[in-house]
Every structure is written in structure tokens, then in C-alpha cells.
Design a protein around this motif. Structure first.
Motif, PDB file in Angstrom:
ATOM      1  N   ARG A  19     -94.812 -21.338 -64.962  1.00  0.00           N
ATOM      2  CA  ARG A  19     -93.798 -20.721 -64.098  1.00  0.00           C
ATOM      3  C   ARG A  19     -93.056 -19.652 -64.883  1.00  0.00           C
ATOM      4  NH1 ARG A  19     -88.454 -23.024 -60.935  1.00  0.00           N
ATOM      5  NH2 ARG A  19     -87.605 -23.057 -63.057  1.00  0.00           N
ATOM      6  N   LEU A  20     -93.120 -18.434 -64.384  1.00  0.00           N
ATOM      7  CA  LEU A  20     -92.352 -17.338 -64.971  1.00  0.00           C
ATOM      8  C   LEU A  20     -90.995 -17.231 -64.289  1.00  0.00           C
ATOM      9  CD1 LEU A  20     -95.081 -14.547 -65.176  1.00  0.00           C
ATOM     10  CD2 LEU A  20     -94.415 -16.192 -66.926  1.00  0.00           C
ATOM     11  N   SER A  21     -89.995 -16.868 -65.077  1.00  0.00           N
ATOM     12  CA  SER A  21     -88.658 -16.604 -64.556  1.00  0.00           C
ATOM     13  C   SER A  21     -88.245 -15.191 -64.938  1.00  0.00           C
ATOM     14  CB  SER A  21     -87.642 -17.602 -65.130  1.00  0.00           C
ATOM     15  OG  SER A  21     -87.971 -18.923 -64.793  1.00  0.00           O
ATOM     16  N   CYS A  22     -87.387 -14.612 -64.133  1.00  0.00           N
ATOM     17  CA  CYS A  22     -86.855 -13.280 -64.412  1.00  0.00           C
ATOM     18  C   CYS A  22     -85.361 -13.311 -64.101  1.00  0.00           C
ATOM     19  CB  CYS A  22     -87.555 -12.233 -63.574  1.00  0.00           C
ATOM     20  SG  CYS A  22     -86.841 -10.580 -63.682  1.00  0.00           S
ATOM     21  N   ALA A  23     -84.545 -13.241 -65.139  1.00  0.00           N
ATOM     22  CA  ALA A  23     -83.095 -13.237 -64.967  1.00  0.00           C
ATOM     23  C   ALA A  23     -82.622 -11.807 -64.754  1.00  0.00           C
ATOM     24  CB  ALA A  23     -82.430 -13.845 -66.188  1.00  0.00           C
ATOM     25  N   ALA A  24     -81.921 -11.591 -63.651  1.00  0.00           N
ATOM     26  CA  ALA A  24     -81.493 -10.242 -63.282  1.00  0.00           C
ATOM     27  C   ALA A  24     -79.988 -10.086 -63.427  1.00  0.00           C
ATOM     28  CB  ALA A  24     -81.894  -9.962 -61.832  1.00  0.00           C
ATOM     29  N   TRP A  36     -93.561  -8.860 -58.851  1.00  0.00           N
ATOM     30  CA  TRP A  36     -94.249  -9.176 -60.102  1.00  0.00           C
ATOM     31  C   TRP A  36     -95.452  -8.238 -60.200  1.00  0.00           C
ATOM     32  CZ3 TRP A  36     -92.250 -12.078 -63.851  1.00  0.00           C
ATOM     33  CH2 TRP A  36     -91.280 -13.028 -63.530  1.00  0.00           C
ATOM     34  N   VAL A  37     -95.598  -7.644 -61.378  1.00  0.00           N
ATOM     35  CA  VAL A  37     -96.678  -6.707 -61.664  1.00  0.00           C
ATOM     36  C   VAL A  37     -97.274  -7.120 -63.004  1.00  0.00           C
ATOM     37  CG1 VAL A  37     -97.287  -4.287 -62.040  1.00  0.00           C
ATOM     38  CG2 VAL A  37     -95.478  -4.876 -60.405  1.00  0.00           C
ATOM     39  N   ARG A  38     -98.585  -7.027 -63.146  1.00  0.00           N
ATOM     40  CA  ARG A  38     -99.203  -7.437 -64.410  1.00  0.00           C
ATOM     41  C   ARG A  38    -100.092  -6.326 -64.961  1.00  0.00           C
ATOM     42  NH1 ARG A  38    -103.265 -12.235 -62.163  1.00  0.00           N
ATOM     43  NH2 ARG A  38    -104.698 -10.861 -61.003  1.00  0.00           N
ATOM     44  N   GLN A  39    -100.331  -6.421 -66.259  1.00  0.00           N
ATOM     45  CA  GLN A  39    -101.213  -5.465 -66.931  1.00  0.00           C
ATOM     46  C   GLN A  39    -102.043  -6.196 -67.962  1.00  0.00           C
ATOM     47  OE1 GLN A  39     -99.339  -2.154 -69.042  1.00  0.00           O
ATOM     48  NE2 GLN A  39    -101.100  -0.871 -68.560  1.00  0.00           N
ATOM     49  N   ALA A  40    -103.337  -6.242 -67.724  1.00  0.00           N
ATOM     50  CA  ALA A  40    -104.256  -6.814 -68.692  1.00  0.00           C
ATOM     51  C   ALA A  40    -104.532  -5.807 -69.798  1.00  0.00           C
ATOM     52  CB  ALA A  40    -105.556  -7.217 -68.003  1.00  0.00           C
ATOM     53  N   LEU A  41    -104.921  -6.319 -70.954  1.00  0.00           N
ATOM     54  CA  LEU A  41    -105.164  -5.467 -72.108  1.00  0.00           C
ATOM     55  C   LEU A  41    -106.201  -4.398 -71.780  1.00  0.00           C
ATOM     56  CD1 LEU A  41    -104.336  -5.135 -75.080  1.00  0.00           C
ATOM     57  CD2 LEU A  41    -106.317  -6.553 -75.680  1.00  0.00           C
ATOM     58  N   GLY A  42    -105.851  -3.148 -71.985  1.00  0.00           N
ATOM     59  CA  GLY A  42    -106.770  -2.056 -71.765  1.00  0.00           C
ATOM     60  C   GLY A  42    -106.940  -1.642 -70.313  1.00  0.00           C
ATOM     61  N   LYS A  43    -106.146  -2.232 -69.410  1.00  0.00           N
ATOM     62  CA  LYS A  43    -106.258  -1.913 -67.985  1.00  0.00           C
ATOM     63  C   LYS A  43    -104.929  -1.382 -67.451  1.00  0.00           C
ATOM     64  CE  LYS A  43    -109.960  -5.186 -67.005  1.00  0.00           C
ATOM     65  NZ  LYS A  43    -110.467  -6.236 -66.071  1.00  0.00           N
ATOM     66  N   ILE A  69     -94.272 -16.720 -55.194  1.00  0.00           N
ATOM     67  CA  ILE A  69     -93.060 -16.001 -55.613  1.00  0.00           C
ATOM     68  C   ILE A  69     -91.872 -16.609 -54.886  1.00  0.00           C
ATOM     69  CG2 ILE A  69     -93.269 -14.218 -53.828  1.00  0.00           C
ATOM     70  CD1 ILE A  69     -92.225 -12.184 -55.887  1.00  0.00           C
ATOM     71  N   SER A  70     -90.745 -16.701 -55.585  1.00  0.00           N
ATOM     72  CA  SER A  70     -89.527 -17.199 -54.960  1.00  0.00           C
ATOM     73  C   SER A  70     -88.323 -16.600 -55.674  1.00  0.00           C
ATOM     74  CB  SER A  70     -89.478 -18.729 -54.989  1.00  0.00           C
ATOM     75  OG  SER A  70     -89.450 -19.205 -56.321  1.00  0.00           O
ATOM     76  N   TYR A  79     -88.737 -15.965 -59.568  1.00  0.00           N
ATOM     77  CA  TYR A  79     -89.730 -16.869 -60.142  1.00  0.00           C
ATOM     78  C   TYR A  79     -91.140 -16.478 -59.694  1.00  0.00           C
ATOM     79  CZ  TYR A  79     -85.609 -19.823 -60.794  1.00  0.00           C
ATOM     80  OH  TYR A  79     -84.372 -20.308 -61.146  1.00  0.00           O
ATOM     81  N   LEU A  80     -92.109 -16.886 -60.507  1.00  0.00           N
ATOM     82  CA  LEU A  80     -93.511 -16.822 -60.104  1.00  0.00           C
ATOM     83  C   LEU A  80     -94.176 -18.112 -60.576  1.00  0.00           C
ATOM     84  CD1 LEU A  80     -95.676 -15.064 -58.713  1.00  0.00           C
ATOM     85  CD2 LEU A  80     -96.394 -14.352 -61.013  1.00  0.00           C
ATOM     86  N   GLN A  81     -94.464 -18.995 -59.644  1.00  0.00           N
ATOM     87  CA  GLN A  81     -95.196 -20.225 -59.946  1.00  0.00           C
ATOM     88  C   GLN A  81     -96.682 -19.908 -59.891  1.00  0.00           C
ATOM     89  OE1 GLN A  81     -94.077 -23.405 -60.813  1.00  0.00           O
ATOM     90  NE2 GLN A  81     -96.261 -23.797 -61.175  1.00  0.00           N
ATOM     91  N   MET A  82     -97.382 -20.149 -60.991  1.00  0.00           N
ATOM     92  CA  MET A  82     -98.795 -19.818 -61.089  1.00  0.00           C
ATOM     93  C   MET A  82     -99.586 -21.101 -61.314  1.00  0.00           C
ATOM     94  SD  MET A  82     -98.551 -16.389 -63.452  1.00  0.00           S
ATOM     95  CE  MET A  82     -97.875 -17.267 -64.856  1.00  0.00           C
ATOM     96  N   ASN A  83    -100.433 -21.438 -60.356  1.00  0.00           N
ATOM     97  CA  ASN A  83    -101.275 -22.627 -60.437  1.00  0.00           C
ATOM     98  C   ASN A  83    -102.745 -22.220 -60.488  1.00  0.00           C
ATOM     99  OD1 ASN A  83     -98.935 -24.233 -60.163  1.00  0.00           O
ATOM    100  ND2 ASN A  83     -99.118 -24.221 -57.930  1.00  0.00           N
ATOM    101  N   SER A  84    -103.590 -23.162 -60.863  1.00  0.00           N
ATOM    102  CA  SER A  84    -105.042 -22.921 -60.927  1.00  0.00           C
ATOM    103  C   SER A  84    -105.349 -21.628 -61.677  1.00  0.00           C
ATOM    104  CB  SER A  84    -105.639 -22.875 -59.512  1.00  0.00           C
ATOM    105  OG  SER A  84    -105.377 -24.080 -58.819  1.00  0.00           O
ATOM    106  N   LEU A  85    -104.733 -21.468 -62.811  1.00  0.00           N
ATOM    107  CA  LEU A  85    -104.881 -20.218 -63.566  1.00  0.00           C
ATOM    108  C   LEU A  85    -106.304 -20.032 -64.053  1.00  0.00           C
ATOM    109  CD1 LEU A  85    -101.476 -20.302 -65.393  1.00  0.00           C
ATOM    110  CD2 LEU A  85    -102.329 -18.364 -64.058  1.00  0.00           C
TER     111      LEU A  85
END
Length: 114
Positions: A19-24, A36-43, A69-70, A79-85
Motif C-alpha cells: 500500500r502506497l501513501s501520499c501525504a499532501a 498515481w503515475v508510474r515510470q519503469a526503468l528506461g520507459k 485508489i482511495s 492511497y494506492l492499494q496494490m494486490n496480486s503484484l
């Protein structure tokens, strides 16, 4: 000034959860859409999920049914709850404020590996 601080990243095995958190701070959190935005290495950047001020959510197809997301407006936290990663979820994850100029956090590394 606007500040976004992510936490909760780490190393997890395939099939695991995080679970990711982001304090604003620095703005009226409850009235703004968040992402939520992501960036993989080299992408490039990949948008992952969105939540607006009334709680409506959207997801990119690859995470539907696995990520949730919540927001807690009383705590000014996203928050971002990530399951079955999956290994393909490995990336730096950023929270971002939209609805005007975009502001970004510093990112949290998520690594999915056995």
C-alpha cells in the motif's frame, strides 16, 4: 507551497501486496483530483489511476481489479492499494495533483521480484 510525499514502497514477491501513501500539504486536498503515475526503468511515464473530489475513480486497464485508489480527506492522504503484484508493476510510483498545474511527489520505488 504544494508538497506531496510518497511512502510505502519496497520489495515484494510476485502475487504480494503493498500500500502506497501520499501525504499532501499546501493546498485544499479535498477539492482536487489526484493521480498515481508510474515510470519503469528506461520507459516513459504511465498513468495508473485517478480519483476526483467526489470519489470517482479510474484505472489503466493493466491494473483494473488489482489496484485500488482511495483518499482520506481528513488526513490529507492519498492511497494506492496494490494486490496480486506482477514483475511488470516494478516502477517508481508518483502521486500527482491535477486540476490545474500538476504537482508531483518525489516517488516511491516498488520492486516486484522473487
Amino acid at each position: 507551497q504544494v508538497q506531496l510525499v510518497e511512502s510505502g514502497g519496497g520489495l515484494v514477491q510476485p502475487g504480494g501486496s503493498l500500500r502506497l501513501s501520499c501525504a499532501a500539504s499546501g493546498f485544499t486536498f479535498s477539492t482536487y483530483s489526484m493521480n498515481w503515475v508510474r515510470q519503469a526503468l528506461g520507459k516513459g511515464l504511465e498513468w495508473v489511476s485517478y480519483i476526483n473530489s467526489d470519489g470517482t475513480t479510474y484505472y489503466t486497464d493493466s491494473v483494473k481489479g488489482r489496484f485500488t485508489i482511495s483518499r482520506d480527506n481528513a488526513k490529507n492522504t492519498l492511497y494506492l492499494q496494490m494486490n496480486s503484484l506482477e514483475p511488470e508493476d516494478t516502477a517508481v510510483y508518483y502521486c500527482a495533483k491535477s486540476g490545474g498545474p500538476w504537482y508531483w511527489g518525489q516517488g516511491a520505488q516498488v520492486t516486484v521480484s522473487s
